[in-house]
Design a protein around this motif. Structure first.
Motif, PDB file in Angstrom:
ATOM      1  N   PHE A  54      14.128  32.421 -79.362  1.00 29.99           N
ATOM      2  CA  PHE A  54      14.615  31.095 -79.727  1.00 29.99           C
ATOM      3  C   PHE A  54      13.456  30.118 -79.905  1.00 29.99           C
ATOM      4  O   PHE A  54      13.373  29.400 -80.904  1.00 29.99           O
ATOM      5  CB  PHE A  54      15.584  30.591 -78.659  1.00 29.99           C
ATOM      6  CG  PHE A  54      16.135  29.223 -78.939  1.00 29.99           C
ATOM      7  CD1 PHE A  54      17.136  29.039 -79.877  1.00 29.99           C
ATOM      8  CD2 PHE A  54      15.634  28.106 -78.274  1.00 29.99           C
ATOM      9  CE1 PHE A  54      17.636  27.770 -80.142  1.00 29.99           C
ATOM     10  CE2 PHE A  54      16.131  26.846 -78.526  1.00 29.99           C
ATOM     11  CZ  PHE A  54      17.135  26.676 -79.468  1.00 29.99           C
ATOM     12  N   PHE A  55      12.532  30.079 -78.950  1.00 30.78           N
ATOM     13  CA  PHE A  55      11.411  29.143 -79.036  1.00 30.78           C
ATOM     14  C   PHE A  55      10.521  29.452 -80.234  1.00 30.78           C
ATOM     15  O   PHE A  55      10.002  28.550 -80.884  1.00 30.78           O
ATOM     16  CB  PHE A  55      10.590  29.163 -77.744  1.00 30.78           C
ATOM     17  CG  PHE A  55      11.230  28.416 -76.614  1.00 30.78           C
ATOM     18  CD1 PHE A  55      11.534  27.069 -76.736  1.00 30.78           C
ATOM     19  CD2 PHE A  55      11.534  29.058 -75.416  1.00 30.78           C
ATOM     20  CE1 PHE A  55      12.122  26.373 -75.684  1.00 30.78           C
ATOM     21  CE2 PHE A  55      12.124  28.381 -74.368  1.00 30.78           C
ATOM     22  CZ  PHE A  55      12.415  27.030 -74.497  1.00 30.78           C
ATOM     23  N   GLY A  56      10.324  30.739 -80.516  1.00 32.39           N
ATOM     24  CA  GLY A  56       9.513  31.115 -81.672  1.00 32.39           C
ATOM     25  C   GLY A  56      10.123  30.633 -82.969  1.00 32.39           C
ATOM     26  O   GLY A  56       9.419  30.140 -83.860  1.00 32.39           O
ATOM     27  N   ALA A  57      11.454  30.748 -83.090  1.00 36.43           N
ATOM     28  CA  ALA A  57      12.142  30.278 -84.291  1.00 36.43           C
ATOM     29  C   ALA A  57      12.053  28.758 -84.417  1.00 36.43           C
ATOM     30  O   ALA A  57      11.784  28.223 -85.500  1.00 36.43           O
ATOM     31  CB  ALA A  57      13.605  30.728 -84.259  1.00 36.43           C
ATOM     32  N   VAL A  58      12.264  28.052 -83.314  1.00 33.46           N
ATOM     33  CA  VAL A  58      12.214  26.580 -83.335  1.00 33.46           C
ATOM     34  C   VAL A  58      10.826  26.082 -83.714  1.00 33.46           C
ATOM     35  O   VAL A  58      10.661  25.234 -84.608  1.00 33.46           O
ATOM     36  CB  VAL A  58      12.624  26.004 -81.965  1.00 33.46           C
ATOM     37  CG1 VAL A  58      12.334  24.510 -81.899  1.00 33.46           C
ATOM     38  CG2 VAL A  58      14.102  26.254 -81.707  1.00 33.46           C
ATOM     39  N   ILE A  59       9.797  26.614 -83.066  1.00 32.85           N
ATOM     40  CA  ILE A  59       8.435  26.146 -83.328  1.00 32.85           C
ATOM     41  C   ILE A  59       7.980  26.564 -84.717  1.00 32.85           C
ATOM     42  O   ILE A  59       7.271  25.813 -85.403  1.00 32.85           O
ATOM     43  CB  ILE A  59       7.477  26.675 -82.243  1.00 32.85           C
ATOM     44  CG1 ILE A  59       7.877  26.111 -80.880  1.00 32.85           C
ATOM     45  CG2 ILE A  59       6.029  26.298 -82.566  1.00 32.85           C
ATOM     46  CD1 ILE A  59       7.084  26.661 -79.727  1.00 32.85           C
ATOM     47  N   GLY A  60       8.397  27.740 -85.177  1.00 31.45           N
ATOM     48  CA  GLY A  60       8.030  28.181 -86.519  1.00 31.45           C
ATOM     49  C   GLY A  60       8.572  27.247 -87.592  1.00 31.45           C
ATOM     50  O   GLY A  60       7.831  26.805 -88.480  1.00 31.45           O
ATOM     51  N   ILE A  61       9.863  26.921 -87.516  1.00 39.27           N
ATOM     52  CA  ILE A  61      10.460  26.006 -88.494  1.00 39.27           C
ATOM     53  C   ILE A  61       9.860  24.611 -88.366  1.00 39.27           C
ATOM     54  O   ILE A  61       9.583  23.933 -89.364  1.00 39.27           O
ATOM     55  CB  ILE A  61      11.987  25.961 -88.311  1.00 39.27           C
ATOM     56  CG1 ILE A  61      12.596  27.331 -88.616  1.00 39.27           C
ATOM     57  CG2 ILE A  61      12.608  24.896 -89.226  1.00 39.27           C
ATOM     58  CD1 ILE A  61      14.088  27.418 -88.369  1.00 39.27           C
ATOM     59  N   SER A  62       9.631  24.170 -87.135  1.00 40.72           N
ATOM     60  CA  SER A  62       9.034  22.845 -86.915  1.00 40.72           C
ATOM     61  C   SER A  62       7.635  22.775 -87.504  1.00 40.72           C
ATOM     62  O   SER A  62       7.236  21.757 -88.082  1.00 40.72           O
ATOM     63  CB  SER A  62       8.989  22.531 -85.417  1.00 40.72           C
ATOM     64  OG  SER A  62      10.291  22.529 -84.855  1.00 40.72           O
ATOM     65  N   LEU A  63       6.877  23.858 -87.381  1.00 41.98           N
ATOM     66  CA  LEU A  63       5.523  23.895 -87.929  1.00 41.98           C
ATOM     67  C   LEU A  63       5.546  23.795 -89.451  1.00 41.98           C
ATOM     68  O   LEU A  63       4.684  23.143 -90.052  1.00 41.98           O
ATOM     69  CB  LEU A  63       4.827  25.177 -87.487  1.00 41.98           C
ATOM     70  CG  LEU A  63       3.342  25.325 -87.828  1.00 41.98           C
ATOM     71  CD1 LEU A  63       2.552  24.149 -87.278  1.00 41.98           C
ATOM     72  CD2 LEU A  63       2.803  26.636 -87.275  1.00 41.98           C
ATOM     73  N   VAL A  64       6.532  24.432 -90.078  1.00 40.41           N
ATOM     74  CA  VAL A  64       6.684  24.308 -91.533  1.00 40.41           C
ATOM     75  C   VAL A  64       6.922  22.855 -91.917  1.00 40.41           C
ATOM     76  O   VAL A  64       6.304  22.327 -92.854  1.00 40.41           O
ATOM     77  CB  VAL A  64       7.836  25.196 -92.034  1.00 40.41           C
ATOM     78  CG1 VAL A  64       8.137  24.914 -93.503  1.00 40.41           C
ATOM     79  CG2 VAL A  64       7.495  26.673 -91.856  1.00 40.41           C
ATOM     80  N   MET A  65       7.807  22.186 -91.196  1.00 35.24           N
ATOM     81  CA  MET A  65       8.111  20.788 -91.504  1.00 35.24           C
ATOM     82  C   MET A  65       6.928  19.871 -91.235  1.00 35.24           C
ATOM     83  O   MET A  65       6.686  18.911 -91.970  1.00 35.24           O
ATOM     84  CB  MET A  65       9.322  20.334 -90.686  1.00 35.24           C
ATOM     85  CG  MET A  65      10.606  21.028 -91.085  1.00 35.24           C
ATOM     86  SD  MET A  65      12.052  20.379 -90.215  1.00 35.24           S
ATOM     87  CE  MET A  65      13.370  21.283 -91.041  1.00 35.24           C
TER      88      MET A  65
END
Length: 230
Positions: A133-144
């Protein structure tokens, strides 16, 4: 199967490093520091990929870690730093629409939105405290956050580093949320190298006449051999 406590702790520390480097990329005006922080962010991704490769015994993750180390930690930062030294640009002090502080606050708000959204979407999947879950959240946040850099900066080099940071977010998301075949990552790196080459040309010559562009190319010694032979 639950992760060992030390493995879980190491990955979360690396997550924090990724977030800190992303915040620094958004706010800093020093382009030299920007390149170094991008390399540090990429190194954190290398450490994450190596940790996952060790834990899951997956050779493809080891290959991705090696590829990321060579290109994103060494080759691309060195290339950008060399270009930056040649064109003598060290600061990006002008911002479009958003100041560094407002960009950082918006990025924090976007991260919260991503967390809440994924909490609802992934309600039937592994618990919210998991690395998945944290990997998905931080990955998408990093894209933004990378998009925020591209949106708010004026210098071409800053925009390129924003794009590269976005690609790091895609990689991080892929490490935890999807299958990321080695060939896809290889093609992405090729795309990044091409982008860097094109941006170099634009950065050197976009604001010059043909004569000035020719003179600027002397800094890269691109025409030296041709002139000597003639």
């Amino acid at each position: 199967m639950s992760e060992p406590a030390f493995f879980d702790g190491i990955i979360k520390i690396l997550f924090v490093c990724v977030i800190i480097t992303s915040a620094y990329i958004i706010t800093t005006k020093n382009l030299i520091s920007l390149v170094k922080v991008y390399a540090l962010q990429s190194l954190a991704l290398v450490a994450i990929a190596l940790s996952l490769a060790w834990y899951e015994n997956a050779a493809i993750l080891l290959a991705i870690a090696l590829l990321t180390l060579v290109f994103k930690v060494i080759v691309i930062p060195y290339f950008i730093a060399t270009v930056q030294e040649k064109i003598r640009i060290t600061q990006d002090i002008e911002f479009h629409f958003l100041s560094p502080t407002s960009s950082l606050l918006i990025s924090l708000a976007l991260m919260i939105v991503v967390y809440i959204t994924l909490s609802r979407i992934l309600s039937q999947t592994p618990p919210q405290g998991s690395l998945f879950f944290f990997g998905a959240v931080i990955g998408i946040s990093l894209v933004m956050m990378g998009m925020m850099v591209m949106f708010s900066r004026k210098k071409a080099i800053s925009k390129v580093l924003g794009y590269l940071s976005m690609e790091n977010g895609v990689l991080l998301f892929g490490l935890f949320a999807t299958e990321l075949p080695f060939i896809i990552e290889f093609l992405i790196v090729i795309d990044l190298v091409i982008l860097i080459l094109l941006t170099t040309i634009l950065t050197v010559g976009i604001d010059s006449t043909l004569e000035e562009y020719h003179n600027r190319l002397h800094r890269f010694y691109l025409w030296e051999e041709q002139e000597e032979s003639s």
